[in-house]
Every structure is written in C-alpha cells, then in structure tokens.
Design a protein around this motif. Structure first.
Motif, PDB file in Angstrom:
ATOM      1  N   PHE A  17     -32.605  20.341  12.584  1.00  0.00           N
ATOM      2  CA  PHE A  17     -31.215  20.332  13.036  1.00  0.00           C
ATOM      3  C   PHE A  17     -30.274  20.299  11.838  1.00  0.00           C
ATOM      4  O   PHE A  17     -29.324  21.076  11.756  1.00  0.00           O
ATOM      5  N   VAL A  18     -30.530  19.392  10.911  1.00  0.00           N
ATOM      6  CA  VAL A  18     -29.663  19.226   9.750  1.00  0.00           C
ATOM      7  C   VAL A  18     -29.757  20.422   8.809  1.00  0.00           C
ATOM      8  O   VAL A  18     -28.749  20.914   8.290  1.00  0.00           O
ATOM      9  N   LYS A  19     -30.959  20.919   8.585  1.00  0.00           N
ATOM     10  CA  LYS A  19     -31.156  22.015   7.636  1.00  0.00           C
ATOM     11  C   LYS A  19     -30.581  23.334   8.134  1.00  0.00           C
ATOM     12  O   LYS A  19     -30.312  24.229   7.341  1.00  0.00           O
ATOM     13  N   PHE A  20     -30.409  23.471   9.452  1.00  0.00           N
ATOM     14  CA  PHE A  20     -29.904  24.741   9.973  1.00  0.00           C
ATOM     15  C   PHE A  20     -28.550  25.096   9.378  1.00  0.00           C
ATOM     16  O   PHE A  20     -28.278  26.254   9.071  1.00  0.00           O
ATOM     17  N   ASN A  21     -27.693  24.096   9.207  1.00  0.00           N
ATOM     18  CA  ASN A  21     -26.376  24.349   8.613  1.00  0.00           C
ATOM     19  C   ASN A  21     -26.515  24.929   7.213  1.00  0.00           C
ATOM     20  O   ASN A  21     -25.811  25.877   6.839  1.00  0.00           O
ATOM     21  N   ILE A  22     -27.426  24.389   6.422  1.00  0.00           N
ATOM     22  CA  ILE A  22     -27.628  24.863   5.048  1.00  0.00           C
ATOM     23  C   ILE A  22     -28.211  26.272   5.050  1.00  0.00           C
ATOM     24  O   ILE A  22     -27.787  27.139   4.271  1.00  0.00           O
ATOM     25  N   ASP A  23     -29.161  26.511   5.936  1.00  0.00           N
ATOM     26  CA  ASP A  23     -29.781  27.844   6.013  1.00  0.00           C
ATOM     27  C   ASP A  23     -28.786  28.903   6.476  1.00  0.00           C
ATOM     28  O   ASP A  23     -28.758  30.025   5.947  1.00  0.00           O
ATOM     29  N   LEU A  24     -27.938  28.547   7.458  1.00  0.00           N
ATOM     30  CA  LEU A  24     -26.999  29.510   8.024  1.00  0.00           C
ATOM     31  C   LEU A  24     -25.987  29.982   6.981  1.00  0.00           C
ATOM     32  O   LEU A  24     -25.581  31.146   6.971  1.00  0.00           O
ATOM     33  N   TYR A  25     -25.598  29.076   6.084  1.00  0.00           N
ATOM     34  CA  TYR A  25     -24.557  29.397   5.103  1.00  0.00           C
ATOM     35  C   TYR A  25     -25.116  29.695   3.713  1.00  0.00           C
ATOM     36  O   TYR A  25     -24.360  29.707   2.735  1.00  0.00           O
ATOM     37  N   LYS A  26     -26.396  29.952   3.640  1.00  0.00           N
ATOM     38  CA  LYS A  26     -27.011  30.248   2.341  1.00  0.00           C
ATOM     39  C   LYS A  26     -26.295  31.422   1.664  1.00  0.00           C
ATOM     40  O   LYS A  26     -26.104  32.477   2.251  1.00  0.00           O
ATOM     41  N   GLY A  27     -25.867  31.201   0.439  1.00  0.00           N
ATOM     42  CA  GLY A  27     -25.185  32.254  -0.317  1.00  0.00           C
ATOM     43  C   GLY A  27     -23.694  32.346  -0.070  1.00  0.00           C
ATOM     44  O   GLY A  27     -22.994  33.098  -0.762  1.00  0.00           O
ATOM     45  N   ASN A  28     -23.180  31.572   0.894  1.00  0.00           N
ATOM     46  CA  ASN A  28     -21.739  31.617   1.169  1.00  0.00           C
ATOM     47  C   ASN A  28     -20.998  30.873   0.056  1.00  0.00           C
ATOM     48  O   ASN A  28     -21.305  29.713  -0.225  1.00  0.00           O
ATOM     49  N   PRO A  29     -20.016  31.490  -0.580  1.00  0.00           N
ATOM     50  CA  PRO A  29     -19.361  30.859  -1.733  1.00  0.00           C
ATOM     51  C   PRO A  29     -18.402  29.720  -1.373  1.00  0.00           C
ATOM     52  O   PRO A  29     -17.980  28.983  -2.263  1.00  0.00           O
TER      53      PRO A  29
END
Length: 377
Positions: A17-29
């Motif tokens: 659940f928590v990691k999904f936010n990080i994965d979804l925005y990977k590479g977003n500046p």
C-alpha cells in the motif's frame, strides 16, 4: 481484466500500500516520496494513537495481480463530535488514470462509511492535521514538500467526474526573504508587542533545552488550530507520539518559541526546517542504508529554501503582532544562512489573518490544493 478491491489486513499488504505511491511517481521530478516506515507507522493501529479516536480501513485495487490504486477511509470521531457532523474522510489515495479503478476504490470507502452511519465523505485528509491533506489542483510543475501531497492533474478531474465538489481550498506561497533585513514596520510592531504583553523569545541549542516546552507548544497548537477546518484537538498520547517523532529532526536555530514572562506559558511558536525535498527524493522512501545520510546532510547544511513547518499563536494573541515577533527573530537567521525563500505550506484560503502576515513580503502563490466532499447518505 476487471478491478479487484482487497482490504489491507497484513503487514505485507500494508507495505505494498505504502510503496504504491513511490512506484506510481517513479521518475516524476515534482513528487517527494515519504518514508515507507513512517507511513506504515501512521497506518498501524498498534503504533499510532490516533486510532484511539479514529476508525479506519484501507483498500488496494488490483488488476492482473498488479496494484493499480490505493485508498484509506477514516472516521475521526473527535472531529465529528466537535463539529456536529457525520463525515468520513478519504486519504492516502493514489490511482492510475483509469475510471474503473477510481470508481471501485471510492465505492469501497463510500460503502464502508455508509455502513458506519456517515452521511458525507471528504478529503483527502488524514487522521489529524499533522497528516497530509488537500489534493493539488494547481501547481503541478512545482516540487512538493515533505508536508504536502503531490498528485497528477488527472486526480481532481476524476473527483469532479464522480460528483465530488469543493469543500475547502488551501493556498501555498513562496515567501522571499528580504535581503534588507526585518521590515521596519515589523520591527516596530514586534517591540511594542513584546513590551505590552510581557513576552520573550526562547531559543534552544539541543533537545534537552526544548523538551520542557514541547508539550506547551502542542497545547498552544491545540488552541490555535481549534477553529480551523476539520480540526480536532490532539490527545496527550498523540502529542507524545509527535514529540517523539519530530524532536530528533528539528534544526534548533530555526525554532522560535514566544513565552509569557510571568508564567512561562507558550503564546506562539514558529518551527521551520531546511527544505528536505531533494534529500527525500534521493532516499526514495528508505531511511536505511543510505537515506539517513541525505537527510542528515540536508538538515545540517545552509539551506536555500526553508519550509515553514508549523506555526501557531494563542487565539487571544492573534492579530496583535505576535507573528511579527516570530519573524523578527527568524529573518536575520534566514539571511545569515543564505535562505532565498520560505515555503509556507498549506494555508486555508479562508484564513485571512494567516495570509495577511505575508503582506510585508514579496510572495508568490504557486500551489493550490483542495478538500473535496460528497453526500453519500
């Protein structure tokens, strides 16, 4: 494949659940990832004392066994009692740009809230005002801060499509530090207020010095924030929780506390931090093995940007110049460090008194975020 919604019930699922936010925005500046362990603690009923006054449920959305969305439902019983409402909140919400995913996530929370007797759903909000709140609706090309949510522009589009409407907006400002020093009117007002009300400025060098004032600061916060949107007073257990969490990360020269000399009570406080956005991006959610190095370096360096993390003044001292006293102390420190501007973080658009304090500074309104609401019963 259709979307499957599953309640989060295990530690393994909570980490997804928590990691999904990080994965979804990977590479977003512009996105600033939080710390995985800290967010897991926030969502853990055994570790977060907010669960003593809140009910909560979290869901993950799956398609082809891949996580495609997340959402948490929260009922803050204290807030509902304070404001005479039957409202549930949604928070910790992220999703891919897909109508079926979004509808399924919100249906799950709406159904849960209705079963609990709630009549409205509002958000994004957290368990308390110390959690992230407000969906970004303007300023998508601005780097976020550790105190705020970043989201894609399609988020508010889906909210409106589902029938959610504006409940409250927050504005955020860049406040540029005056190179000429303290504005003359500020300096004059500060000195008048100091003498008239018998106030003094407290500065600290370490945790031992600040600890006798830590609970007093949060008691002042409880009083100062009481009239604000959705606020409910923090319990003593919640105050202890936040003191243990935040005292170790303070930069003491950027902490200003104003006390009444006659009884040593805190009437106002300003807590700013070096902007940690770039350090948090380097850590990418992990404090170990190397994330702490980036954060420690950012906390100790001379920052170009500071975040105005928490500020508060007792109601009876508001609009009487106490804020001028705070900035009379902080502006010379900012200039000595070479700070170019401060991030205000979210301020309610209806809170004219707070936004008026920037009238003497060059400022730029660069982000707006919104709490949405919808009748569900």
């Amino acid at each position: 494949m259709s979307v499957i919604i599953r309640e989060v019930t295990t530690k393994k699922e909570l980490k997804k659940f928590v990691k999904f936010n990080i994965d979804l925005y990977k590479g977003n500046p512009y996105h600033v990832p939080g710390l995985i362990e800290e967010e897991m603690m926030t969502l853990d009923p055994k570790r977060n004392p907010a669960f003593e006054v809140c009910d909560s449920i979290s869901f993950l959305a799956y398609r082809n066994d891949q996580v495609v969305g997340r959402i948490t439902g929260i009922i803050n019983r204290g807030s509902n009692e304070t404001w005479g409402q039957k409202r549930a909140r949604f928070g910790f919400v992220d999703f891919i740009d897909d109508q079926e995913v979004v509808d399924a996530l919100f249906k799950a929370v709406e159904d849960w809230a209705k079963q609990k007797g709630m009549e409205e759903l509002q958000g994004p909000m957290g368990f308390t005002d110390m959690d992230h709140e407000g969906m970004l609706i303007d300023g998508f090309d601005q780097v976020g801060t550790i105190a705020t949510i970043y989201n894609f522009p399609y988020y508010p589009q889906h909210m409106e499509r589902m029938g959610y409407v504006k409940d409250q907006d927050w504005h955020e400002f860049k406040i540029f530090v005056p190179r000429e020093g303290i504005p003359e009117k500020h300096q004059r007002i500060g000195e008048i207020v100091k003498k008239k009300y018998g106030l003094k400025i407290m500065k600290f060098k370490n945790a031992k010095e600040i600890m006798p004032y830590a609970h007093k600061v949060f008691n002042t916060l409880n009083e100062a924030y009481a009239p604000l949107y959705g606020f409910s007073k923090l319990t003593q257990k919640q105050i202890d929780y936040y003191i243990n969490m935040y005292i170790p990360m303070l930069r003491y020269d950027l902490v200003t506390v104003i006390v009444r000399e006659e009884d040593d009570e805190v009437v106002g406080f300003g807590i700013s931090l070096p902007n940690l956005s770039h350090a948090m991006k380097k850590a990418n959610g992990h404090l170990f093995p190397f994330g702490w190095i980036h954060l420690l370096k950012a906390l100790k360096t001379k920052p170009k940007v500071v975040d105005l993390y928490l500020m508060g003044v007792l109601p009876e001292y508001q609009s009487k110049g106490v804020n001028a006293l705070l900035f009379n102390d902080l502006i010379p420190i900012y200039n000595k460090l070479g700070v170019e501007y401060a991030e205000s973080n979210p301020e309610l658009e209806s809170n004219n008194a707070v936004q008026a304090q920037w009238d003497y500074f060059k400022r730029e309104h660069h982000k707006t975020r919104r709490a949405f609401i919808k009748k569900i019963g």
